[in-house]
Every structure is written in C-alpha cells, then in structure tokens.
Design a protein around this motif. Structure first.
Motif, PDB file in Angstrom:
ATOM      1  N   LEU A 129      10.220   3.949  -5.611  1.00  0.00           N
ATOM      2  CA  LEU A 129       8.923   4.459  -6.011  1.00  0.00           C
ATOM      3  C   LEU A 129       8.679   4.665  -7.464  1.00  0.00           C
ATOM      4  CD1 LEU A 129       7.425   6.345  -2.868  1.00  0.00           C
ATOM      5  CD2 LEU A 129       6.462   4.112  -3.752  1.00  0.00           C
ATOM      6  N   ALA A 130       9.703   5.585  -8.135  1.00  0.00           N
ATOM      7  CA  ALA A 130       9.504   5.657  -9.415  1.00  0.00           C
ATOM      8  C   ALA A 130       9.650   4.566 -10.323  1.00  0.00           C
ATOM      9  CB  ALA A 130      10.565   6.754  -9.769  1.00  0.00           C
ATOM     10  N   GLY A 131      10.322   3.515  -9.964  1.00  0.00           N
ATOM     11  CA  GLY A 131      10.502   2.304 -10.719  1.00  0.00           C
ATOM     12  C   GLY A 131       9.112   1.369 -10.461  1.00  0.00           C
ATOM     13  N   ARG A 137       2.326   2.096  -7.415  1.00  0.00           N
ATOM     14  CA  ARG A 137       2.872   3.497  -6.753  1.00  0.00           C
ATOM     15  C   ARG A 137       1.473   3.920  -6.177  1.00  0.00           C
ATOM     16  NH1 ARG A 137       5.803   5.235 -10.562  1.00  0.00           N
ATOM     17  NH2 ARG A 137       4.346   6.428 -11.703  1.00  0.00           N
ATOM     18  N   ARG A 138       0.746   4.119  -6.722  1.00  0.00           N
ATOM     19  CA  ARG A 138      -0.500   5.026  -6.421  1.00  0.00           C
ATOM     20  C   ARG A 138      -1.017   4.439  -5.150  1.00  0.00           C
ATOM     21  NH1 ARG A 138      -2.993   9.265  -5.653  1.00  0.00           N
ATOM     22  NH2 ARG A 138      -5.025   9.516  -6.400  1.00  0.00           N
ATOM     23  N   VAL A 139      -1.395   3.313  -5.104  1.00  0.00           N
ATOM     24  CA  VAL A 139      -1.877   2.308  -3.971  1.00  0.00           C
ATOM     25  C   VAL A 139      -1.123   2.675  -2.644  1.00  0.00           C
ATOM     26  CG1 VAL A 139      -2.386   0.163  -2.914  1.00  0.00           C
ATOM     27  CG2 VAL A 139      -3.267   0.751  -5.112  1.00  0.00           C
ATOM     28  N   ILE A 140       0.251   2.604  -2.710  1.00  0.00           N
ATOM     29  CA  ILE A 140       1.280   2.604  -1.763  1.00  0.00           C
ATOM     30  C   ILE A 140       1.396   4.021  -1.252  1.00  0.00           C
ATOM     31  CG2 ILE A 140       3.800   2.679  -1.353  1.00  0.00           C
ATOM     32  CD1 ILE A 140       3.804  -0.208  -2.977  1.00  0.00           C
ATOM     33  N   GLU A 141       1.223   5.008  -2.241  1.00  0.00           N
ATOM     34  CA  GLU A 141       1.539   6.566  -1.928  1.00  0.00           C
ATOM     35  C   GLU A 141       0.114   6.803  -1.087  1.00  0.00           C
ATOM     36  OE1 GLU A 141       1.916   8.398  -5.570  1.00  0.00           O
ATOM     37  OE2 GLU A 141       4.211   8.340  -5.501  1.00  0.00           O
ATOM     38  N   LEU A 142      -0.889   6.525  -1.418  1.00  0.00           N
ATOM     39  CA  LEU A 142      -2.123   6.678  -0.766  1.00  0.00           C
ATOM     40  C   LEU A 142      -2.239   6.041   0.603  1.00  0.00           C
ATOM     41  CD1 LEU A 142      -4.936   6.171  -3.489  1.00  0.00           C
ATOM     42  CD2 LEU A 142      -4.016   8.260  -2.383  1.00  0.00           C
ATOM     43  N   MET A 143      -1.695   4.701   0.687  1.00  0.00           N
ATOM     44  CA  MET A 143      -1.671   4.197   2.155  1.00  0.00           C
ATOM     45  C   MET A 143      -0.609   4.709   2.974  1.00  0.00           C
ATOM     46  SD  MET A 143      -2.470   0.262   1.176  1.00  0.00           S
ATOM     47  CE  MET A 143      -1.683  -0.303   2.769  1.00  0.00           C
ATOM     48  N   TYR A 144       0.549   4.681   2.412  1.00  0.00           N
ATOM     49  CA  TYR A 144       1.811   5.104   3.493  1.00  0.00           C
ATOM     50  C   TYR A 144       2.175   6.405   3.442  1.00  0.00           C
ATOM     51  CZ  TYR A 144       2.355   0.140   4.002  1.00  0.00           C
ATOM     52  OH  TYR A 144       1.995  -1.089   4.124  1.00  0.00           O
ATOM     53  N   PHE A 145       1.923   7.393   2.690  1.00  0.00           N
ATOM     54  CA  PHE A 145       1.888   8.823   2.620  1.00  0.00           C
ATOM     55  C   PHE A 145       0.601   9.527   2.735  1.00  0.00           C
ATOM     56  CE2 PHE A 145       5.543   6.910  -0.063  1.00  0.00           C
ATOM     57  CZ  PHE A 145       6.464   6.996   1.120  1.00  0.00           C
ATOM     58  N   GLY A 146      -0.362   8.931   2.213  1.00  0.00           N
ATOM     59  CA  GLY A 146      -1.835   9.439   2.580  1.00  0.00           C
ATOM     60  C   GLY A 146      -2.564   9.100   3.830  1.00  0.00           C
ATOM     61  N   GLY A 147      -2.011   8.039   4.420  1.00  0.00           N
ATOM     62  CA  GLY A 147      -2.412   7.521   5.796  1.00  0.00           C
ATOM     63  C   GLY A 147      -3.957   6.938   5.604  1.00  0.00           C
TER      64      GLY A 147
END
Length: 184
Positions: A129-131, A137-147
């Motif tokens: 993710l850091a790469g 990264r922002r979009v993926i974090e909100l979707m997969y980790f933010g639900g």
C-alpha cells in the motif's frame, strides 16, 4: 440609490465591470444553485454548473437578446443547460468506467483480499500500500478498510464515480503485482 436593472448590469458586465458581475451573482447565485441542484442532484455538479454558467455570463453578456426573455430566464436557462450537460457527462463517464471493469478479466481485488486473508500477511500489505500513488491508496483504504462503497468514496472525495472505479482497478492491480513480487 436605486438598484440597477438586470439589463443595465449585463451591459456593464459586457464592458468588463466586475462590480456589476458580483451584483448579478449576489442577485441570482442562490437561485441558480437551487436550479442546478434540482437538475444535478449532486452538490459538486450543481456548483460546477453555476460556475460554468456565470463564466459564460462574463464572457457572453453582450449576446443577451431581450426579445427572447428576461435576464433571469436567460441566466437560469444557462444554468439548467450546463447542469444537464454535466449530469450527462457524468453518466457517460460512469458507463465507460463500468465497461472497463466489465471487460477486465478477473477483479484483482478478489485475488489480493484472498491472498492476504489466506496468509495473514498484513505487513506485506502495508508495504505494498505504501508503494501506491496517494490517490489510489486513499480510495482503496476507504473502500476495503473503511467499508465504503465506490459511490460513497466518490461523494466523500468529490470525485466522479468513474474516477474512483479507475483508481480502484489500477490500485488493486498494482497491489496484486507488488504482493506477487514480494513472494519471490
């Protein structure tokens, strides 16, 4: 001191008078936003429609024809037309993004999530993710980790849905490739 008529304001705007432009905006900006919001149903699209319409007023004030209606009707017509155009453009982008996702083979997200779950490789995921580029990264974090759904992410970030879908697809592909490269 009397308020200038709308036609007087347009004549002044056509001559480059910024104060007249501000007056016209104060007079009709709120109503223009309400019209645009009623058509677009999305605040960011409504704001864009109003902005585009008032830019057109600044650039085309001299083209107003009083025989075709009031200044208010002319302005609200421009706002409505721009809002309709923006809604159509947004829908077109959404359809194109959906086609890209449908035409793609497998959803890379499924593979990445399955790999992480099966192996419990949280550290590898954090490195991968850091790469990623920040926007992916922002979009993926909100979707997969933010639900959040892609639609909710689009609303939250003020982005077109198609942009969120594209960033998700590209980011998940990069994650899959990065995670596969870490195994070697």
């Amino acid at each position: 001191m009397r308020e200038p008529e709308d036609r007087e304001l347009l004549a002044a705007i056509a001559a480059g008078d910024e104060r007249a432009f501000r007056r016209l905006f104060r007079r009709y900006g709120g109503h223009a936003n309400a019209v645009a919001l009623r058509v677009a149903r999305a605040p960011f699209l409504a704001e864009e429609a109003v902005q585009e319409a008032f830019v057109a007023v600044w650039e085309q004030a001299g083209t107003y024809d009083p025989s075709r209606g009031s200044v208010r009707a002319w302005l609200m017509g421009m706002v409505r037309n721009r809002a309709v155009d923006l809604v159509r453009r947004e829908a077109s982008q959404r359809r194109r993004a959906d086609l890209v996702v449908v035409e793609g083979a497998d959803d890379p997200a499924d593979n990445v999530v399955a790999d992480i779950s099966a192996h419990g490789e949280g550290e590898r995921l954090r490195e991968a993710l850091a790469g990623l580029p920040e926007e992916q990264r922002r979009v993926i974090e909100l979707m997969y980790f933010g639900g959040l759904s892609q639609s909710k992410v689009a609303d939250l970030l003020g982005l077109p849905l198609g942009t969120v879908k594209s960033r998700t697809l590209l980011g998940m592909r990069r994650l899959r490739d990065a995670l596969a490269g870490m195994e070697r």
